[in-house]
Design a protein around this motif. Structure first.
Motif, PDB file in Angstrom:
ATOM      1  N   ALA A  39       6.214   5.613   6.206  1.00 37.99           N
ATOM      2  CA  ALA A  39       5.158   4.611   6.297  1.00 37.99           C
ATOM      3  C   ALA A  39       3.802   5.304   6.245  1.00 37.99           C
ATOM      4  CB  ALA A  39       5.284   3.830   7.599  1.00 37.99           C
ATOM      5  N   HIS A  40       2.823   4.586   5.735  1.00 35.61           N
ATOM      6  CA  HIS A  40       1.462   5.103   5.710  1.00 35.61           C
ATOM      7  C   HIS A  40       0.507   3.951   5.468  1.00 35.61           C
ATOM      8  CE1 HIS A  40       0.365   5.477   1.214  1.00 35.61           C
ATOM      9  NE2 HIS A  40       1.419   4.697   1.292  1.00 35.61           N
ATOM     10  N   MET A  41      -0.760   4.241   5.468  1.00 41.00           N
ATOM     11  CA  MET A  41      -1.800   3.300   5.086  1.00 41.00           C
ATOM     12  C   MET A  41      -2.959   4.110   4.538  1.00 41.00           C
ATOM     13  SD  MET A  41      -3.293   2.263   8.853  1.00 41.00           S
ATOM     14  CE  MET A  41      -4.672   1.314   8.279  1.00 41.00           C
ATOM     15  N   LEU A  42      -3.788   3.480   3.743  1.00 36.41           N
ATOM     16  CA  LEU A  42      -4.976   4.147   3.210  1.00 36.41           C
ATOM     17  C   LEU A  42      -6.197   3.392   3.723  1.00 36.41           C
ATOM     18  CD1 LEU A  42      -3.753   4.812  -0.442  1.00 36.41           C
ATOM     19  CD2 LEU A  42      -3.867   6.433   1.462  1.00 36.41           C
ATOM     20  N   ASP A  43      -6.573   3.711   4.958  1.00 33.85           N
ATOM     21  CA  ASP A  43      -7.707   3.037   5.578  1.00 33.85           C
ATOM     22  C   ASP A  43      -8.946   3.195   4.703  1.00 33.85           C
ATOM     23  OD1 ASP A  43      -8.939   1.591   7.723  1.00 33.85           O
ATOM     24  OD2 ASP A  43      -9.896   3.473   8.346  1.00 33.85           O
ATOM     25  N   GLY A  44      -9.626   2.085   4.461  1.00 35.54           N
ATOM     26  CA  GLY A  44     -10.823   2.119   3.636  1.00 35.54           C
ATOM     27  C   GLY A  44     -10.578   1.890   2.155  1.00 35.54           C
ATOM     28  N   HIS A  45      -9.322   1.852   1.740  1.00 39.68           N
ATOM     29  CA  HIS A  45      -9.000   1.618   0.330  1.00 39.68           C
ATOM     30  C   HIS A  45      -9.282   0.158  -0.015  1.00 39.68           C
ATOM     31  CE1 HIS A  45      -7.026   2.123  -3.504  1.00 39.68           C
ATOM     32  NE2 HIS A  45      -6.130   1.195  -3.225  1.00 39.68           N
ATOM     33  N   ASP A  46      -9.765  -0.091  -1.221  1.00 36.42           N
ATOM     34  CA  ASP A  46     -10.111  -1.449  -1.638  1.00 36.42           C
ATOM     35  C   ASP A  46      -8.894  -2.293  -2.003  1.00 36.42           C
ATOM     36  OD1 ASP A  46     -12.812  -1.032  -1.247  1.00 36.42           O
ATOM     37  OD2 ASP A  46     -13.174  -0.439  -3.332  1.00 36.42           O
ATOM     38  N   GLY A  47      -7.754  -1.699  -2.222  1.00 37.67           N
ATOM     39  CA  GLY A  47      -6.557  -2.437  -2.617  1.00 37.67           C
ATOM     40  C   GLY A  47      -5.661  -2.758  -1.436  1.00 37.67           C
ATOM     41  N   LYS A  48      -4.481  -3.306  -1.751  1.00 33.84           N
ATOM     42  CA  LYS A  48      -3.560  -3.733  -0.707  1.00 33.84           C
ATOM     43  C   LYS A  48      -2.972  -2.578   0.100  1.00 33.84           C
ATOM     44  CE  LYS A  48       0.313  -4.160  -3.932  1.00 33.84           C
ATOM     45  NZ  LYS A  48       1.292  -5.079  -4.515  1.00 33.84           N
ATOM     46  N   CYS A  49      -3.103  -1.347  -0.383  1.00 33.66           N
ATOM     47  CA  CYS A  49      -2.560  -0.199   0.352  1.00 33.66           C
ATOM     48  C   CYS A  49      -3.374   0.160   1.597  1.00 33.66           C
ATOM     49  CB  CYS A  49      -2.426   1.015  -0.569  1.00 33.66           C
ATOM     50  SG  CYS A  49      -1.110   0.803  -1.785  1.00 33.66           S
ATOM     51  N   HIS A  50      -4.439  -0.613   1.870  1.00 35.63           N
ATOM     52  CA  HIS A  50      -5.136  -0.388   3.132  1.00 35.63           C
ATOM     53  C   HIS A  50      -4.299  -0.904   4.309  1.00 35.63           C
ATOM     54  CE1 HIS A  50      -6.378  -4.606   2.581  1.00 35.63           C
ATOM     55  NE2 HIS A  50      -6.591  -4.618   3.884  1.00 35.63           N
ATOM     56  N   ASN A  51      -3.304  -1.730   4.023  1.00 39.17           N
ATOM     57  CA  ASN A  51      -2.389  -2.222   5.055  1.00 39.17           C
ATOM     58  C   ASN A  51      -1.298  -1.196   5.324  1.00 39.17           C
ATOM     59  OD1 ASN A  51      -3.396  -4.961   5.513  1.00 39.17           O
ATOM     60  ND2 ASN A  51      -2.792  -5.305   3.389  1.00 39.17           N
ATOM     61  N   LEU A  52      -0.803  -1.217   6.545  1.00 42.66           N
ATOM     62  CA  LEU A  52       0.332  -0.371   6.905  1.00 42.66           C
ATOM     63  C   LEU A  52       1.554  -0.836   6.115  1.00 42.66           C
ATOM     64  CD1 LEU A  52       1.583   1.784   8.778  1.00 42.66           C
ATOM     65  CD2 LEU A  52       1.919  -0.019  10.464  1.00 42.66           C
ATOM     66  N   HIS A  53       2.227   0.103   5.440  1.00 48.73           N
ATOM     67  CA  HIS A  53       3.381  -0.222   4.613  1.00 48.73           C
ATOM     68  C   HIS A  53       4.213   1.040   4.422  1.00 48.73           C
ATOM     69  CE1 HIS A  53       0.483   1.385   1.749  1.00 48.73           C
ATOM     70  NE2 HIS A  53       1.485   1.617   0.920  1.00 48.73           N
ATOM     71  N   GLY A  54       5.333   0.912   3.740  1.00 48.88           N
ATOM     72  CA  GLY A  54       6.186   2.072   3.531  1.00 48.88           C
ATOM     73  C   GLY A  54       6.704   2.162   2.112  1.00 48.88           C
ATOM     74  N   HIS A  55       7.253   3.323   1.804  1.00 49.29           N
ATOM     75  CA  HIS A  55       7.833   3.595   0.494  1.00 49.29           C
ATOM     76  C   HIS A  55       9.118   4.389   0.682  1.00 49.29           C
ATOM     77  CE1 HIS A  55       4.127   2.569  -1.695  1.00 49.29           C
ATOM     78  NE2 HIS A  55       3.476   3.280  -0.790  1.00 49.29           N
ATOM     79  N   THR A  56       9.997   4.273  -0.291  1.00 47.79           N
ATOM     80  CA  THR A  56      11.083   5.229  -0.442  1.00 47.79           C
ATOM     81  C   THR A  56      10.605   6.215  -1.499  1.00 47.79           C
ATOM     82  OG1 THR A  56      12.781   3.630   0.160  1.00 47.79           O
ATOM     83  CG2 THR A  56      13.499   5.573  -1.096  1.00 47.79           C
ATOM     84  N   TYR A  57      10.251   7.403  -1.060  1.00 47.84           N
ATOM     85  CA  TYR A  57       9.704   8.425  -1.938  1.00 47.84           C
ATOM     86  C   TYR A  57      10.830   9.205  -2.602  1.00 47.84           C
ATOM     87  CZ  TYR A  57       5.138   7.803   0.284  1.00 47.84           C
ATOM     88  OH  TYR A  57       3.958   7.288   0.737  1.00 47.84           O
ATOM     89  N   THR A  58      10.590   9.608  -3.838  1.00 47.94           N
ATOM     90  CA  THR A  58      11.460  10.524  -4.549  1.00 47.94           C
ATOM     91  C   THR A  58      10.705  11.837  -4.701  1.00 47.94           C
ATOM     92  OG1 THR A  58      12.433   8.711  -5.783  1.00 47.94           O
ATOM     93  CG2 THR A  58      12.790  10.907  -6.651  1.00 47.94           C
ATOM     94  N   LEU A  59      11.303  12.903  -4.249  1.00 48.78           N
ATOM     95  CA  LEU A  59      10.669  14.224  -4.285  1.00 48.78           C
ATOM     96  C   LEU A  59      11.492  15.144  -5.160  1.00 48.78           C
ATOM     97  CD1 LEU A  59       8.772  16.505  -3.218  1.00 48.78           C
ATOM     98  CD2 LEU A  59      10.361  16.715  -1.275  1.00 48.78           C
ATOM     99  N   GLN A  60      10.853  15.736  -6.160  1.00 45.11           N
ATOM    100  CA  GLN A  60      11.483  16.786  -6.956  1.00 45.11           C
ATOM    101  C   GLN A  60      10.766  18.093  -6.648  1.00 45.11           C
ATOM    102  OE1 GLN A  60      11.435  15.816 -11.107  1.00 45.11           O
ATOM    103  NE2 GLN A  60      12.947  14.197 -10.887  1.00 45.11           N
ATOM    104  N   VAL A  61      11.532  19.059  -6.204  1.00 45.15           N
ATOM    105  CA  VAL A  61      11.002  20.392  -5.928  1.00 45.15           C
ATOM    106  C   VAL A  61      11.476  21.293  -7.053  1.00 45.15           C
ATOM    107  CG1 VAL A  61      11.009  22.348  -4.339  1.00 45.15           C
ATOM    108  CG2 VAL A  61      11.013  19.992  -3.445  1.00 45.15           C
ATOM    109  N   GLU A  62      10.531  21.802  -7.824  1.00 43.42           N
ATOM    110  CA  GLU A  62      10.847  22.707  -8.925  1.00 43.42           C
ATOM    111  C   GLU A  62      10.501  24.125  -8.500  1.00 43.42           C
ATOM    112  OE1 GLU A  62       9.586  21.876 -13.200  1.00 43.42           O
ATOM    113  OE2 GLU A  62       8.375  23.645 -12.687  1.00 43.42           O
ATOM    114  N   VAL A  63      11.437  25.036  -8.708  1.00 44.33           N
ATOM    115  CA  VAL A  63      11.200  26.452  -8.430  1.00 44.33           C
ATOM    116  C   VAL A  63      11.419  27.231  -9.715  1.00 44.33           C
ATOM    117  CG1 VAL A  63      11.831  26.253  -5.995  1.00 44.33           C
ATOM    118  CG2 VAL A  63      13.568  26.895  -7.649  1.00 44.33           C
ATOM    119  N   SER A  64      10.797  28.395  -9.804  1.00 41.15           N
ATOM    120  CA  SER A  64      10.941  29.203 -11.013  1.00 41.15           C
ATOM    121  C   SER A  64      11.092  30.664 -10.648  1.00 41.15           C
ATOM    122  CB  SER A  64       9.736  29.004 -11.933  1.00 41.15           C
ATOM    123  OG  SER A  64       8.564  29.441 -11.295  1.00 41.15           O
TER     124      SER A  64
END
Length: 141
Positions: A12-37
């Motif tokens: 969960a997160h929020m973007l306080d001060g953002h002009d869009g709807k993401c200023h509200n507290l909400h959540g995501h299912t994040y996909t993370l790809q870690v690339e190593v070389s």
């Protein structure tokens, strides 16, 4: 040679001060790809590998997903986000302070910084939704 491993976590997160709807507290299912070389390992049980995927999984779990999964991520310099985090902490809920806004871009940079002491990270790809992602390679934008 580059290899990558993918992970998912909910946060969960929020973007306080953002002009869009993401200023509200909400959540995501994040996909993370870690690339190593790196070069292929020459000998031993990991010969012809850059790194064992199991090692990547263990390191990412310890240093990233254990911190972020099912947490409220907040910008440690934002008063409103800190107020919410404090309330959640008083209720014994999981929070994680970030040194930046909790945008996908900011989170990707934080994850990169958390992992580079342990892995030869060449890129972090973070998907916030099924159709939106960012990539950070450690290079200033």
């Amino acid at each position: 040679m580059r290899i990558a491993k993918e992970f998912t976590f909910d946060m969960a997160h929020m973007l306080d001060g953002h002009d869009g709807k993401c200023h509200n507290l909400h959540g995501h299912t994040y996909t993370l790809q870690v690339e190593v070389s790196g070069d292929l390992i020459a000998t031993g049980s990991s010969a012809e590998m850059v790194l064992d995927y199991g090692d990547i999984k263990r390191i990412v779990k310890e240093h990233v997903t254990a911190k972020l999964d099912h947490a409220f991520a907040y910008f440690e310099e934002n008063e409103n986000e800190c107020r919410i985090a404090k309330l959640l902490q008083e209720m014994d809920r999981k929070t994680v302070a970030l040194p930046c806004r909790s945008t996908a871009e900011g989170i990707a940079m934080v994850i990169y910084d958390w992992l580079t002491p342990y892995l030869p990270v060449s890129a972090i790809r973070l998907g916030e939704t099924p159709t939106s992602f960012c990539e950070y390679t450690g290079e200033p934008s």
